[in-house]
Design an enzyme around this catalytic site. Structure first.
Site, PDB file in Angstrom:
ATOM      1  N   ASP A 262     121.148  37.309   9.779  1.00 54.97           N
ATOM      2  CA  ASP A 262     122.253  38.122  10.305  1.00 54.97           C
ATOM      3  C   ASP A 262     123.542  37.363  10.006  1.00 54.97           C
ATOM      4  O   ASP A 262     123.511  36.180   9.651  1.00 54.97           O
ATOM      5  CB  ASP A 262     122.081  38.320  11.824  1.00 54.97           C
ATOM      6  CG  ASP A 262     123.225  39.119  12.449  1.00 54.97           C
ATOM      7  OD1 ASP A 262     123.724  40.053  11.796  1.00 54.97           O
ATOM      8  OD2 ASP A 262     123.629  38.810  13.588  1.00 54.97           O
ATOM      9  N   SER A 263     124.666  38.016  10.222  1.00 54.63           N
ATOM     10  CA  SER A 263     125.952  37.333  10.060  1.00 54.63           C
ATOM     11  C   SER A 263     126.154  36.267  11.140  1.00 54.63           C
ATOM     12  O   SER A 263     126.984  35.392  10.986  1.00 54.63           O
ATOM     13  CB  SER A 263     127.090  38.354  10.151  1.00 54.63           C
ATOM     14  OG  SER A 263     127.042  38.994  11.414  1.00 54.63           O
TER      15      SER A 263
ATOM     16  N   TYR B  57     131.067  39.989   9.628  1.00 53.54           N
ATOM     17  CA  TYR B  57     131.001  40.650   8.322  1.00 53.54           C
ATOM     18  C   TYR B  57     131.635  42.055   8.386  1.00 53.54           C
ATOM     19  O   TYR B  57     132.048  42.605   7.362  1.00 53.54           O
ATOM     20  CB  TYR B  57     129.538  40.854   7.889  1.00 53.54           C
ATOM     21  CG  TYR B  57     128.802  39.645   7.356  1.00 53.54           C
ATOM     22  CD1 TYR B  57     129.305  38.348   7.465  1.00 53.54           C
ATOM     23  CD2 TYR B  57     127.558  39.818   6.736  1.00 53.54           C
ATOM     24  CE1 TYR B  57     128.586  37.261   6.974  1.00 53.54           C
ATOM     25  CE2 TYR B  57     126.845  38.739   6.230  1.00 53.54           C
ATOM     26  CZ  TYR B  57     127.360  37.466   6.355  1.00 53.54           C
ATOM     27  OH  TYR B  57     126.643  36.404   5.869  1.00 53.54           O
ATOM     28  N   GLY B  58     131.610  42.652   9.568  1.00 53.40           N
ATOM     29  CA  GLY B  58     131.883  44.090   9.697  1.00 53.40           C
ATOM     30  C   GLY B  58     133.253  44.561   9.258  1.00 53.40           C
ATOM     31  O   GLY B  58     133.432  45.740   8.966  1.00 53.40           O
TER      32      GLY B  58
ATOM     33  N   CYS C 133     120.723  42.847  10.594  1.00 47.30           N
ATOM     34  CA  CYS C 133     122.170  43.065  10.617  1.00 47.30           C
ATOM     35  C   CYS C 133     122.428  44.519  10.224  1.00 47.30           C
ATOM     36  O   CYS C 133     122.047  44.939   9.120  1.00 47.30           O
ATOM     37  CB  CYS C 133     122.846  42.118   9.620  1.00 47.30           C
ATOM     38  SG  CYS C 133     124.626  42.373   9.480  1.00 47.30           S
TER      39      CYS C 133
ATOM     40  N   THR D 260     125.232  45.895   9.552  1.00 51.51           N
ATOM     41  CA  THR D 260     126.247  45.974   8.507  1.00 51.51           C
ATOM     42  C   THR D 260     125.620  45.759   7.129  1.00 51.51           C
ATOM     43  O   THR D 260     125.807  46.558   6.210  1.00 51.51           O
ATOM     44  CB  THR D 260     127.344  44.914   8.776  1.00 51.51           C
ATOM     45  OG1 THR D 260     127.814  45.092  10.108  1.00 51.51           O
ATOM     46  CG2 THR D 260     128.476  45.026   7.796  1.00 51.51           C
TER      47      THR D 260
ATOM     48  N   CYS E 224     124.549  47.730  15.728  1.00 51.19           N
ATOM     49  CA  CYS E 224     124.776  46.337  15.318  1.00 51.19           C
ATOM     50  C   CYS E 224     123.886  45.479  16.209  1.00 51.19           C
ATOM     51  O   CYS E 224     123.792  45.724  17.422  1.00 51.19           O
ATOM     52  CB  CYS E 224     126.253  46.012  15.536  1.00 51.19           C
ATOM     53  SG  CYS E 224     126.643  44.256  15.556  1.00 51.19           S
ATOM     54  N   THR E 225     123.249  44.493  15.620  1.00 51.02           N
ATOM     55  CA  THR E 225     122.263  43.711  16.383  1.00 51.02           C
ATOM     56  C   THR E 225     122.899  42.792  17.434  1.00 51.02           C
ATOM     57  O   THR E 225     122.190  42.236  18.268  1.00 51.02           O
ATOM     58  CB  THR E 225     121.389  42.872  15.425  1.00 51.02           C
ATOM     59  OG1 THR E 225     122.261  42.116  14.567  1.00 51.02           O
ATOM     60  CG2 THR E 225     120.483  43.760  14.595  1.00 51.02           C
TER      61      THR E 225
HETATM   62  N1  DGL Z   1     124.951  41.738  13.783  1.00 48.13           N
HETATM   63  C1  DGL Z   1     125.782  42.299  12.758  1.00 48.13           C
HETATM   64  C2  DGL Z   1     125.461  43.771  12.595  1.00 48.13           C
HETATM   65  O1  DGL Z   1     124.383  44.157  12.991  1.00 48.13           O
HETATM   66  C3  DGL Z   1     127.218  41.956  13.006  1.00 48.13           C
HETATM   67  C4  DGL Z   1     128.107  42.222  11.828  1.00 48.13           C
HETATM   68  C5  DGL Z   1     129.387  41.443  11.816  1.00 48.13           C
HETATM   69  O2  DGL Z   1     129.300  40.233  11.600  1.00 48.13           O
HETATM   70  O3  DGL Z   1     130.456  42.066  11.963  1.00 48.13           O
HETATM   71  O4  DGL Z   1     126.194  44.559  12.074  1.00 48.13           O
END
Ligand code: DGL
Length: 239
Positions: A10-11, A42-43, A73, A75, A186-187
């Protein structure tokens, strides 16, 4: 049978919501987790940058010889799955398909809301799958850009004032829309599930994307006979 580890990325730390579920349903499996906390969130980044980061994250896990990858993730699952799948033969499961299926099954009034990052909402990833399943579904999608930085900086208590303020700002439209099912797209969001639930109507079903993807990955491994030796006889939902 395959005794290699499952790679999860994930990010940031949001993907741990998927790891928690994986450990519950497949307790014997080894898991290698990568959270890109140096570059989160990341979003708000462009699609090209998200794809580039996602490929780097995946290659890091592949160097550890993982047998399968869970893209925990929303995103990355929304914008980079094709690029990831084109770059490896290792089985990859993302969160969008599994969560959209769970939401479609859960909704009685056929109104579904999707909460996600800006990139996820822009991609319309959840809507496309939901509409394919049932074109009559009424869907709204709401970007919630502050949730990820709030979670990453520890504002996770159900009584946290900043998180409550952001939730009120993002969710008043969703409450008025009257969805009976809300995808936490989003997780990171399951970590502040209570703060989110407080701003929605009572009895709304909240779909935990990480959890649904973990169940999907477990099923994929079982069907491909890729569970580890001890895991093959475990009594998980994956069976
Ligand atoms: N957990 C990421 C998701 O599910 C977060 C994305 C982000 O870093 O903005 O989208």
């Amino acid at each position: 049978m395959n005794n290699g580890a499952i790679g999860v990325f994930d990010s940031g730390l949001g993907g741990l919501s998927a790891v928690r579920e994986l450990k519950r349903i497949l307790p014997s499996e080894s898991i290698i987790y990568f959270g890109d906390t140096a570059r989160v969130p990341y979003g708000g980044k462009s699609e090209d940058v998200i794809v580039k980061y996602a490929l780097q994250d995946m290659r890091f896990l592949l160097k550890h010889n993982v047998k399968a990858i869970l893209v925990a993730c929303g995103t990355v699952s929304s914008v980079a799955m094709t690029a990831l799948r084109n770059a490896t033969d290792t089985p990859i499961v993302g969160v969008v398909e599994a969560a959209a299926s769970a939401a479609e099954r859960a909704s009685k009034n056929r109104k579904i809301a999707v909460l996600g990052t800006a990139a996820t909402v822009k991609s319309r990833s959840y809507e496309k799958i939901l509409k394919n399943k049932d074109s009559a579904l009424d869907i709204v999608a709401k970007p919630c850009p502050l949730f990820v930085p709030l979670v990453e900086s520890g504002h996770i208590s159900p009584k946290d004032k900043l998180t409550a303020l952001a939730a009120e700002e993002y969710l008043s439209d969703v409450r008025r829309f009257g969805a009976d099912t809300v995808i936490l797209g989003c997780t990171h969001y399951p970590i502040i599930k209570d703060a989110i639930a407080r701003k929605l109507r009572r009895g709304v079903s909240l779909i935990d994307t990480g959890k649904e993807a973990a169940i999907e990955l477990a099923r994929t491994l079982r069907e491909a006979d890729m569970l580890c030796e001890e895991g093959r006889d475990e009594d998980g939902i994956a069976r």
